[in-house]
Design an enzyme around this catalytic site. Structure first.
Site, PDB file in Angstrom:
ATOM      1  N   SER A  20      -9.331   2.349   2.463  1.00 54.02           N
ATOM      2  CA  SER A  20      -8.363   3.010   1.611  1.00 54.02           C
ATOM      3  C   SER A  20      -7.344   2.060   0.977  1.00 54.02           C
ATOM      4  O   SER A  20      -6.571   2.467   0.125  1.00 54.02           O
ATOM      5  CB  SER A  20      -7.608   4.080   2.408  1.00 54.02           C
ATOM      6  OG  SER A  20      -6.877   3.496   3.481  1.00 54.02           O
ATOM      7  N   LYS A  66       0.840  -1.198   0.000  1.00 50.82           N
ATOM      8  CA  LYS A  66       0.000   0.000   0.000  1.00 50.82           C
ATOM      9  C   LYS A  66       0.877   1.252   0.000  1.00 50.82           C
ATOM     10  O   LYS A  66       1.865   1.329   0.747  1.00 50.82           O
ATOM     11  CB  LYS A  66      -0.909  -0.025   1.227  1.00 50.82           C
ATOM     12  CG  LYS A  66      -1.917   1.108   1.298  1.00 50.82           C
ATOM     13  CD  LYS A  66      -2.836   0.931   2.497  1.00 50.82           C
ATOM     14  CE  LYS A  66      -3.857   2.051   2.578  1.00 50.82           C
ATOM     15  NZ  LYS A  66      -4.781   1.877   3.721  1.00 50.82           N
ATOM     16  N   SER A  95      -9.981   0.290   6.737  1.00 50.55           N
ATOM     17  CA  SER A  95      -9.363   0.381   5.416  1.00 50.55           C
ATOM     18  C   SER A  95      -8.769  -0.910   4.874  1.00 50.55           C
ATOM     19  O   SER A  95      -8.355  -0.941   3.711  1.00 50.55           O
ATOM     20  CB  SER A  95      -8.285   1.470   5.417  1.00 50.55           C
ATOM     21  OG  SER A  95      -8.881   2.727   5.564  1.00 50.55           O
TER      22      SER A  95
END
Length: 452
Positions: free
Chosen positions: A152, A78, A176
């Site tokens: 996210s 990420k 997330s």
């Protein structure tokens, strides 16, 4: 799919350790698939082809790979987690372009276990919202490209669901990891506080954020979690501890937020299957406090204000600027520093003394449409996030582990992803993944989106 794309991390690592395939072959196949398919989904901000192939060759030259649990396994990272030699853009045009001097500790542990970093995945700006769209593009759900992959960690989830990487690193501050995993039909674990190194942003949204695994199977999620947690000799699968007392609740933690009939029905159906597996399941709602949403939102906004403090506000999306501005106002109040974590735990512990785990829907409704939501106002985004995902934030505030597990109701006509959430107090990561393993055996899910 043919070859080594679409295989699990456990399968790939075992084959590399046995010299049945070279790390370069595995990495090259995944890079080819990314180059051929990712334009459709927008999972990656940066593909590290040269670096990944060099790491694969270095692994092939190593004298002994037999003790590497993730030998030769491509992993997506990420893009809010530092990777040495790469810029950490965090989904923003305002973020620094300076290259990270060193890997984040989670990345270092993955590499030490034999994993090969294959790319950096898209996130919404500063990882604030539950859909992945912003200055670097829109990430789409491989199952339903008209819908968002969630956020996210939406890029990480899209990469795994499309077979572009077998596992990915996510981070979870208000859901997330669990939100995109629920959207994309994956197993995602938010570990409990202090279990996996975090150190995200300024202060991890006042301690709510955690790093964790995203995978297609319970075995892969368990293996990756153990590596991230620093377990020296990871076990092959989480061990069950006998029949558990499980509470099932479909009531939203946020007053006024309704749960769609299909998602509530799926949680009740999962509860029935766990009963068949020998667990003691009963309907029971946790005692969510009235101040829960206020406390979580205070840390969410104030944490964003900290992360945006040194960025040019003119380069931030309007919704991010507003979020950070509200956070600066919140910082003038006692809210961010009030010990709501202890208060919430004290309130919840009697409930969890009667129940070993909690089962809820992972989301309240399907993923929103895939759009440039960063161009819309803050209130519109806040309301959409709240209606979409009310079940995840309480457990970030509590600092307790929570997992998203794929579970398709037998009454659904399509095969689009659906998921439940499993929650338990600190130290229960293995218990949650063992329960996830029960669901995996009782109602196996389709591991990858049908994108070929």
């Amino acid at each position: 799919m043919t070859g080594w794309t679409g295989r699990t991390a456990v399968e790939i690592a075992d084959a590399v350790r046995r010299n049945e395939v070279t790390p370069r072959e595995v990495v090259a196949e995944h890079l080819e698939r990314i180059g051929r398919m990712d334009e459709r989904f927008g999972a990656f901000r940066a593909v590290l082809a040269k670096e990944a192939l060099a790491a694969a060759d270095a692994l092939a030259d190593a004298k002994d790979r037999t003790d590497l649990p993730l030998a030769g396994v491509p992993v997506a990272i990420k893009d809010n987690v530092p990777v040495a030699g790469q810029a950490t853009r965090n989904g923003s045009a305002a973020s620094p372009t300076a290259l990270a001097a060193a890997d984040h500790e989670t990345v270092r542990r993955l590499r030490a276990a034999g994993a090969i970093v294959i790319g950096l995945t898209h996130v919404p700006e500063l990882c604030v919202f539950g859909t992945t769209d912003g200055a670097h593009g829109v990430t789409r759900n491989p199952w339903e490209p008209t819908r968002s992959s969630g956020g996210s960690s939406g890029g990480s989830a899209a990469a795994v669901a499309a077979g572009l990487a077998p596992i990915a690193l996510g981070a979870d501050g208000m859901g997330s990891i669990r939100i995109p995993c629920a959207c994309c039909g994956l197993v995602g674990l938010k570990p409990g506080a202090g279990t996996v190194p975090c150190e995200l942003g300024t202060n991890g949204w006042y301690g709510m954020a955690e790093n964790g695994p995203i995978a297609t199977t319970v075995a892969d999620a368990w293996l990756m979690y153990q590596v991230l947690a620093g377990v020296e000799e990871p076990s092959h699968e989480p061990s069950a501890s006998g029949p558990l007392r499980i509470a099932v609740s479909t009531r939203s933690p946020i007053p006024g937020v309704t749960v769609s009939r299909g998602w509530a029905r799926g949680a009740r159906e999962a509860a029935r299957l766990l009963t068949q597996a020998g667990h003691h399941v009963e309907a029971a709602d946790p005692p969510y406090p009235w101040w829960l949403g206020i406390a979580a939102t205070a840390r969410w906004t104030a944490g964003t204000a900290n992360d945006a403090a040194h960025l040019d506000p003119r380069q931030l999306a309007p919704r991010t600027r507003r979020h950070a501005a509200i956070g600066r106002l919140v910082q003038r109040s006692p809210l961010p520093d009030t010990d709501h974590r202890s208060q919430l735990r004290d309130r919840m512990l009697p409930f969890f003394e009667r129940h070993d785990a909690l089962l809820t829907p992972a989301l309240a409704r399907p993923a929103p449409s895939a759009k440039d939501r960063h161009r819309r106002g803050w209130t519109t985004n806040l309301l959409a996030n709240t209606r979409f995902s009310p079940f995840t934030p309480p457990w970030n505030l509590a600092g307790w582990p929570a997992a998203a597990v794929p579970f398709a109701s037998s009454e659904r006509a399509d095969r689009s992803p659906y998921a439940v959430q499993l929650v338990a107090p600190s130290g229960s990561e293995e218990r949650l993944l063992a329960l996830a393993g029960d669901l995996e055996r009782l109602r196996p899910w389709v591991r990858l989106a049908p994108v070929d």
